[in-house]
Design a protein around this motif. Structure first.
Motif, PDB file in Angstrom:
ATOM      1  N   VAL A   1      -9.354   0.317  -9.609  1.00  0.00           N
ATOM      2  CA  VAL A   1      -8.271   0.123  -8.784  1.00  0.00           C
ATOM      3  C   VAL A   1      -8.875  -0.245  -7.604  1.00  0.00           C
ATOM      4  O   VAL A   1      -8.322  -1.224  -7.023  1.00  0.00           O
ATOM      5  CB  VAL A   1      -7.216   1.301  -8.666  1.00  0.00           C
TER       6      VAL A   1
ATOM      7  N   ALA B   1      -0.264  -6.772 -13.737  1.00  0.00           N
ATOM      8  CA  ALA B   1      -1.755  -7.041 -13.865  1.00  0.00           C
ATOM      9  C   ALA B   1      -2.489  -5.578 -14.383  1.00  0.00           C
ATOM     10  O   ALA B   1      -3.773  -5.907 -14.859  1.00  0.00           O
ATOM     11  CB  ALA B   1      -2.175  -7.286 -12.353  1.00  0.00           C
TER      12      ALA B   1
ATOM     13  N   GLY C   1      -1.782   1.388 -10.677  1.00  0.00           N
ATOM     14  CA  GLY C   1      -0.961   0.362 -10.573  1.00  0.00           C
ATOM     15  C   GLY C   1      -0.908  -0.023  -9.170  1.00  0.00           C
ATOM     16  O   GLY C   1      -1.114   0.545  -8.322  1.00  0.00           O
ATOM     17  N   LEU C   2      -0.535  -1.526  -9.104  1.00  0.00           N
ATOM     18  CA  LEU C   2      -0.298  -2.262  -7.676  1.00  0.00           C
ATOM     19  C   LEU C   2       1.428  -2.415  -7.800  1.00  0.00           C
ATOM     20  O   LEU C   2       2.096  -2.833  -8.473  1.00  0.00           O
ATOM     21  CB  LEU C   2      -1.014  -3.356  -7.444  1.00  0.00           C
ATOM     22  N   PHE C   3       2.019  -2.090  -6.514  1.00  0.00           N
ATOM     23  CA  PHE C   3       3.303  -2.087  -6.223  1.00  0.00           C
ATOM     24  C   PHE C   3       3.691  -3.632  -6.412  1.00  0.00           C
ATOM     25  O   PHE C   3       4.988  -3.960  -7.039  1.00  0.00           O
ATOM     26  CB  PHE C   3       3.941  -1.528  -4.955  1.00  0.00           C
TER      27      PHE C   3
ATOM     28  N   ASP D   1       2.301  -6.102  -8.228  1.00  0.00           N
ATOM     29  CA  ASP D   1       1.474  -6.930  -9.199  1.00  0.00           C
ATOM     30  C   ASP D   1       1.495  -6.040 -10.456  1.00  0.00           C
ATOM     31  O   ASP D   1       0.437  -5.691 -10.877  1.00  0.00           O
ATOM     32  CB  ASP D   1       0.050  -7.223  -8.939  1.00  0.00           C
ATOM     33  N   GLU D   2       2.503  -5.264 -10.819  1.00  0.00           N
ATOM     34  CA  GLU D   2       2.603  -4.199 -11.958  1.00  0.00           C
ATOM     35  C   GLU D   2       2.093  -4.690 -13.148  1.00  0.00           C
ATOM     36  O   GLU D   2       1.320  -4.103 -13.930  1.00  0.00           O
ATOM     37  CB  GLU D   2       4.159  -3.757 -12.032  1.00  0.00           C
TER      38      GLU D   2
ATOM     39  N   LYS E   1      -9.965  -3.795  -7.856  1.00  0.00           N
ATOM     40  CA  LYS E   1      -8.745  -4.748  -8.002  1.00  0.00           C
ATOM     41  C   LYS E   1      -8.206  -5.153  -6.782  1.00  0.00           C
ATOM     42  O   LYS E   1      -7.838  -5.872  -6.032  1.00  0.00           O
ATOM     43  CB  LYS E   1      -7.600  -4.004  -8.855  1.00  0.00           C
ATOM     44  N   VAL E   2      -8.122  -3.798  -5.996  1.00  0.00           N
ATOM     45  CA  VAL E   2      -7.191  -3.969  -4.617  1.00  0.00           C
ATOM     46  C   VAL E   2      -8.123  -4.681  -3.629  1.00  0.00           C
ATOM     47  O   VAL E   2      -7.757  -5.558  -2.683  1.00  0.00           O
ATOM     48  CB  VAL E   2      -6.814  -2.620  -4.171  1.00  0.00           C
TER      49      VAL E   2
ATOM     50  N   LYS F   1       6.168   3.095  -2.383  1.00  0.00           N
ATOM     51  CA  LYS F   1       6.225   1.400  -2.296  1.00  0.00           C
ATOM     52  C   LYS F   1       7.150   1.057  -1.092  1.00  0.00           C
ATOM     53  O   LYS F   1       6.659   0.268  -0.216  1.00  0.00           O
ATOM     54  CB  LYS F   1       6.863   0.907  -3.471  1.00  0.00           C
TER      55      LYS F   1
ATOM     56  N   ALA G   1       2.899   1.174   0.430  1.00  0.00           N
ATOM     57  CA  ALA G   1       1.604   1.256  -0.010  1.00  0.00           C
ATOM     58  C   ALA G   1       1.554   0.030  -0.914  1.00  0.00           C
ATOM     59  O   ALA G   1       2.273  -0.510  -1.359  1.00  0.00           O
ATOM     60  CB  ALA G   1       1.791   2.620  -0.898  1.00  0.00           C
ATOM     61  N   THR G   2       0.133  -0.066  -1.160  1.00  0.00           N
ATOM     62  CA  THR G   2      -0.440  -1.104  -1.981  1.00  0.00           C
ATOM     63  C   THR G   2      -0.160  -0.919  -3.405  1.00  0.00           C
ATOM     64  O   THR G   2      -0.005  -1.664  -4.404  1.00  0.00           O
ATOM     65  CB  THR G   2      -1.805  -1.566  -1.756  1.00  0.00           C
ATOM     66  N   GLY G   3      -0.801   0.237  -3.997  1.00  0.00           N
ATOM     67  CA  GLY G   3      -0.794   0.899  -5.346  1.00  0.00           C
ATOM     68  C   GLY G   3      -0.756   2.438  -5.195  1.00  0.00           C
ATOM     69  O   GLY G   3      -0.683   2.814  -4.324  1.00  0.00           O
ATOM     70  N   TRP G   4      -0.910   2.783  -6.615  1.00  0.00           N
ATOM     71  CA  TRP G   4      -0.983   4.045  -6.858  1.00  0.00           C
ATOM     72  C   TRP G   4      -2.047   4.486  -7.872  1.00  0.00           C
ATOM     73  O   TRP G   4      -2.376   3.651  -8.626  1.00  0.00           O
ATOM     74  CB  TRP G   4       0.371   4.636  -7.051  1.00  0.00           C
ATOM     75  N   ILE G   5      -2.421   5.424  -7.897  1.00  0.00           N
ATOM     76  CA  ILE G   5      -3.187   5.984  -8.916  1.00  0.00           C
ATOM     77  C   ILE G   5      -2.987   7.438  -9.403  1.00  0.00           C
ATOM     78  O   ILE G   5      -2.801   8.215  -8.581  1.00  0.00           O
ATOM     79  CB  ILE G   5      -4.799   5.945  -8.672  1.00  0.00           C
TER      80      ILE G   5
END
Lengths: 144, 123, 785
Positions: free
Chosen positions: B116, C161, C154-156, C158-159, B119-120, B96, B100-104
């Motif tokens: 994901v 969501a 997850g998105l950092f 927008d947790e 969504k992204v 983060k 980064a935008t997100g994680w899986i």
């Protein structure tokens, strides 16, 4: 609608035999052979089929029928088997025949010896009986 | 559904192949890279819509890759999703922080990956 | 859109390859770590291997591999973070852990599932290392969490969501400043590119970068290509042969080009199948470490020629034999450290693996500097196990004795150890190597160590072969087995070929080689089935004039194969024979010759066995035969000779080690004893005529050559000088004892003539009283009726 099958037919010592067409790769005229010393007498030798080495089994010997005359050159019926292509040496090639499955009969009691093991079925045709061979069994030689 | 170009960065070829198969199945274009350095090289010549990167890789890991991409103006806003393992909350934090935008979490089901990605990408 | 089966299979295949390579890297780097030579990157490499296996296995639905990998990953992560340091026990456990993963992967490969083995103890050990050593560590191990209750992505920014978000996970992420590049809580950044470029170790360097110039190709694809090239070579051969008669210059040129291109293509394709032997050697550091640790020995492994390329089929085939030899060398070859010290050697033994190309063959040598092979003990063991007769053992050279270890049923280990006593013997090693056309030989020097030499043809599919003809059938003999060609003109043949043991032998530079006649062995012509008399190849023909002998080597032994004609050497494409020929071991396959006809390839070892010309087999059957025959009918095989005028004598052939001829000029004197130098030793000579009655001075007959019967007992040899060797007969003899005495056991009628039976023991005893001293009562007995 009853099932029908096509058979590639040939003659050996006057008997009329058939092998399912799907099992037959090709039919070719007599090829020069290299004999394999010490091999069972059923095996006539090895032929070069377009770069592929194919074992030739003499069906007369396999079926324990009298030997072919010296001057009579056998034909090769090349069949597909689990172990690759194998050539079956026969006297003469017949037509491809299509037969309804319902004319199939059990091998007659008069069929004896090795032939009884190798013939899976008998079809009564107009002029003659067609003996259908099991290719896998035919190409499997027990210790000679 | 619009076709997106996605880069998958992973040192495990099997993983890349699987991700690639899944995303291509959903109609996306996928390019592959075996580590961060390779991804950086590729991305200097190509724009993508999404970066999917493993965290642990030889030569350059996913966090460093993220940081390096964010330093480039053309990647300032490109979504970057980290493929991480469940036992590393620190890595997530680090990710983060790196931008980064997100994680899986690995392992994942194909559906999760697609979820994901959708969504992204907002699709 | 689930993964379809085919893709799933493909991905699992990839996983297997990737993981196998990874685990090899894991082992290698572990050993580096164990030696204290690790860098920070070493642990990273090790960690990544497991990390990758875990991730991929999880995605492919392999829960067991995934969870086992997970436990190791935790420990490795802790180690990597520097919160724990490795101990020797930890490394041993981690290596065992890698083996567990290998076992599961193997299972997956062979059975399609992960297997049911229980690794809980191993995993517990790993967890103990982690918790026991660092109970307060922040990375305390969580048991593998159940994925179902977990947040998967997850998105950092927008947790919330994300569906089914367990708050705990989000909460565990410490708040961090927005700005890159680093956070206070984060561990030091991993090594970056610049640093890596210099430090990279071999393991790390073998990355899987997609942009590498290497690609993975399906082996089946390569095999198909190889077959096609094989076909092309055949077609080329046919065309080239045709060109020999051609007149058209354009055609000849085109044919020449086709010829060259085909050769290049063939080489090129063969090269694609090559792999460096280092690929299979990579696991040996680990093997050597484990075995020497288990045995309490200290061994340094040296590998030379890692880059030597081998065909992949060969690589596969020699993997296990090599491992066995390596284990064996450490187990039986290299001594315990104290024994080494006592012998004045460094405590650390050295094991050298060396590979190199030579003459179209790959040579692999495994050398140890241990105590070497104890010839006496090997012989004794072989005799005890009934593998050779005491007589045969006694007359064996050291080299022959060493090779006894390759006999089925042989094992020199006093006790079966965990290391080499796995039910596989060196015989299996030998069989496997010979199966791919290779040969194996062993040399040893007492106190200095042993060397096992393996020779393997470079590639299997296309081999150089000698074409021979017998009864107008052509046969191909693989060049690897070929030693030399001998052509004897009629008169030479008569002299050169003798009958021994009831079978023809040829004396090549003093060495007796058993002969096999191809016509006879393959029953090529019914009329040739009787053993041909010496000096004739063809009982019927006028072409009986000359004899062509192909000297071959099988199983480290030599024999001569008599053929009608020797043709050319050719490159042939080996094609396997169909199942109908399984029972025949004389053929290694078949090939298509330039004229399009099929020729059989001889299996030299199989042929030698069939013809009974390999010593062991032959000696054993002969001994058995003599034994049974002796019981049944008192038939004996006897060597007939004379010791001068009228002195017709016989001894059992089983007492004859060899028959030799020595020029008189070679006789030297050692004190009063006449001797000759023979096979690197001094052979005392006894003139039989001097010790038996009625034959005085008879040996003065004959030319420059002395006929000598070599007799051996317990490793000592003596040469009995006789007048001439006359014959070998198998007869049922009735011995009359009345004539006994003065070096004669008795007499018998053999071939209708009265023949004295030489009392070998008595003659030797009176010539050299010390000969039998070493073993009282071991004097030979002649079977008498």
């Amino acid at each position: 609608m009853s099932d029908s099958k096509q058979f590639c037919t040939f003659f050996i010592n006057g008997l009329f035999f058939g092998i399912e067409v799907l099992k037959v790769q090709e039919v070719i005229r007599y090829q020069e052979m290299t004999s394999v010393p010490l091999a069972p007498s059923t095996i006539r030798g090895l032929i070069n089929l377009r770069g592929q080495i194919v074992t030739a089994i003499d069906l007369r010997r396999r079926l324990e029928l009298p030997a072919r005359g010296e001057d009579q050159l056998p034909m090769n019926v090349v069949v597909r088997t689990d172990d690759g292509a194998v050539s079956l040496l026969v006297d003469e090639i017949g037509d491809v025949v299509e037969i309804q499955d319902d004319v199939r009969e059990r091998p007659p009691e008069t069929l004896r010896g090795v032939a009884r093991e190798l013939v899976t079925g008998v079809y009564k045709l107009k002029e003659r009986l067609l003996l259908v061979l099991d290719t896998e069994k035919t190409v499997t030689l027990t210790a000679a | 559904m619009p076709i997106k170009t996605i880069i998958t960065v992973d040192d495990a070829a099997t993983m890349r192949k699987m991700i690639s198969f899944t995303l291509k199945g959903a109609g996306h274009d996928v390019i592959e890279a075996g580590d961060g350095v390779e991804a950086l090289k590729t991305l200097q010549m190509r724009q993508v819509d999404l970066v999917l990167t493993d965290v642990n890789m030889p030569n350059m890991d996913g966090i460093t890759l993220t940081r390096s991409l964010r330093a480039l103006p053309q990647f300032a806003h490109t979504p970057i999703v980290l493929l991480t393992t469940e036992s590393s909350p620190e890595k997530k934090a680090e990710g983060k922080a790196a931008g980064a935008t997100g994680w899986i979490v690995k392992p994942f089901q194909q559906e999760q990956l697609l979820a994901v990605v959708s969504k992204v990408l907002g699709i | 859109m689930p993964l379809n089966d085919e893709l799933q299979q493909q991905l699992i295949k990839d996983l297997l390859i990737e993981s196998t390579e990874g685990l090899d890297r894991f082992d290698r780097e572990m050993l580096v770590l164990e030696k204290g030579q690790g860098t920070p990157e070493t642990l990273n490499v090790i960690f990544r291997v497991i990390h990758t296996i875990k991730g991929t296995a999880g995605c492919l639905g392999l829960p067991k591999i995934e969870s086992v990998a997970h436990v190791g990953e935790n420990l490795l992560d802790t180690l990597r973070g520097g919160k724990l340091t490795t101990t020797p026990e930890m490394i041993t456990t981690l290596l065992a852990y890698a083996d567990a993963l290998r076992a599961m992967l193997n299972n997956l490969e062979n059975t399609g599932n992960e297997g049911s083995a229980d690794y809980s103890i191993l995993l517990q050990q790993l967890q103990d290392f982690q918790t026991g050593k660092s109970p307060s560590s922040s990375a305390a191990p969580a048991p593998a969490p159940a994925p179902a209750a977990k947040q998967t992505w997850g998105l950092f920014d927008d947790e919330s969501a994300v569906p089914a978000v367990p708050v705990a996970v989000v909460a565990s992420i410490p708040p961090a400043p927005d700005a890159p590049p680093s956070t206070p809580s984060a561990p030091p950044p991993p090594p970056v590119l610049v640093e890596n470029a210099g430090v990279e170790k071999e393991g790390a360097a073998r990355g899987h970068s997609v942009s590498d110039s290497a690609i993975r190709v399906d082996v089946g694809q390569l095999d198909k290509l190889m077959n096609l090239v094989g076909e092309l070579v055949l077609a080329r051969n046919q065309i080239v042969q045709f060109t020999n008669q051609a007149q058209d210059a354009t055609f000849i040129n085109a044919s020449q080009r086709l010829n060259n291109i085909t050769t290049e293509l063939q080489e090129g394709v063969m090269k694609t199948r090559m792999q460096p032997i280092g690929n299979i050697w990579a696991k040996f550091p680990r093997v050597v470490r484990d075995v020497s640790l288990e045995l309490g020995k200290s061994v340094q492994l040296v590998m030379e020629g890692k880059e030597t390329d081998l065909d992949r089929t060969i690589i596969e085939a020699i993997k296990d034999p090599l491992t066995h030899i390596v284990r064996n060398a450490i187990d039986h070859g290299i001594e315990m450290p104290d024994a080494r010290r006592a012998a004045g050697k460094p405590e650390e033994g050295v094991l050298i693996l060396r590979a190199f190309h030579e003459g179209g063959q790959v040579n692999i040598e495994i050398m140890d500097d241990g105590h070497g092979i104890n010839v006496a003990r090997v012989k004794q063991k072989a005799v005890e196990k009934g593998l050779v007769t005491p007589e045969n053992a006694a007359r064996m050279s050291d080299r022959e004795s060493f090779n006894l270890i390759f006999l089925p049923g042989f094992s020199t280990a006093e006790k079966i150890t965990n290391v080499s006593g796995r039910g596989v013997g060196m015989d299996v090693v030998k069989t496997n190597i010979e199966k791919i056309g290779g040969s194996v030989d062993v040399h040893s020097e007492a106190g200095h160590g042993s060397t096992i030499k393996i020779k393997i043809p470079l590639t299997l599919a296309i081999i150089p072969a000698l074409i021979v003809t017998s009864r107008s059938e052509r046969f191909a003999i693989p060049q690897v087995s070929l030693l030399e060609l001998v052509r004897l003109e009629a008169d030479q043949a008569k002299k050169g070929i003798e009958m021994l043991y009831g079978a023809p032998v040829y004396r090549l530079r003093g060495q007796l080689l058993p002969l096999a006649y191809l016509n006879k062995e393959l029953a090529l012509d019914p009329s040739a089935s009787a053993p041909a008399a010496p000096g004739t190849t063809d009982a019927r023909g006028s072409e009986a004039a000359a004899v062509n002998i192909v000297i071959l080597q099988a199983d480290g032994r030599q024999f001569g194969l008599v053929v009608d004609e020797i043709n050319d050497t050719e490159e042939i494409v080996v094609k396997p024979l169909a199942k109908q020929f399984k029972g025949i071991n004389c053929f290694a396959g078949a090939t298509i010759m330039g004229d399009g006809k099929v020729a059989l390839i001889l299996d030299v070892l199989g042929l030698a066995q069939h013809a009974n010309v390999i010593n062991e087999v032959r000696d054993r059957s002969l001994t058995d035969k003599v034994k049974t025959d002796g019981r049944a009918s008192d038939r004996q095989t006897l060597l007939l000779f004379d010791v001068g005028a009228g002195g017709r004598m016989a001894i059992p052939l089983s007492m004859v080690a060899r028959l030799e001829e020595f020029p008189r000029s070679q006789v030297e004197r050692s004190g009063s004893q006449e001797v000759v130098q023979y096979r690197g030793q001094i052979l005392p000579l006894i003139r039989v005529a001097d010790y038996v009655r009625a034959a005085a001075g008879a040996d003065s007959q004959g030319g420059d050559l002395m006929q000598v019967v070599v007799y051996s007992e317990q490793g000592r040899s003596v040469g009995l000088v006789v007048g001439s060797i006359n014959d070998i007969v198998e007869e049922s003899v009735t011995v009359k004892r009345d004539a006994a005495g003065d070096g004669i056991l008795g007499s018998a009628v053999i071939q209708n003539k009265v023949t004295d039976l030489l009392d070998v023991a008595a003659v030797i005893r009176s010539a050299d009283p010390s000969f039998y001293r070493a073993e009282a009562g071991a004097a030979p007995d002649l079977k008498v009726a």
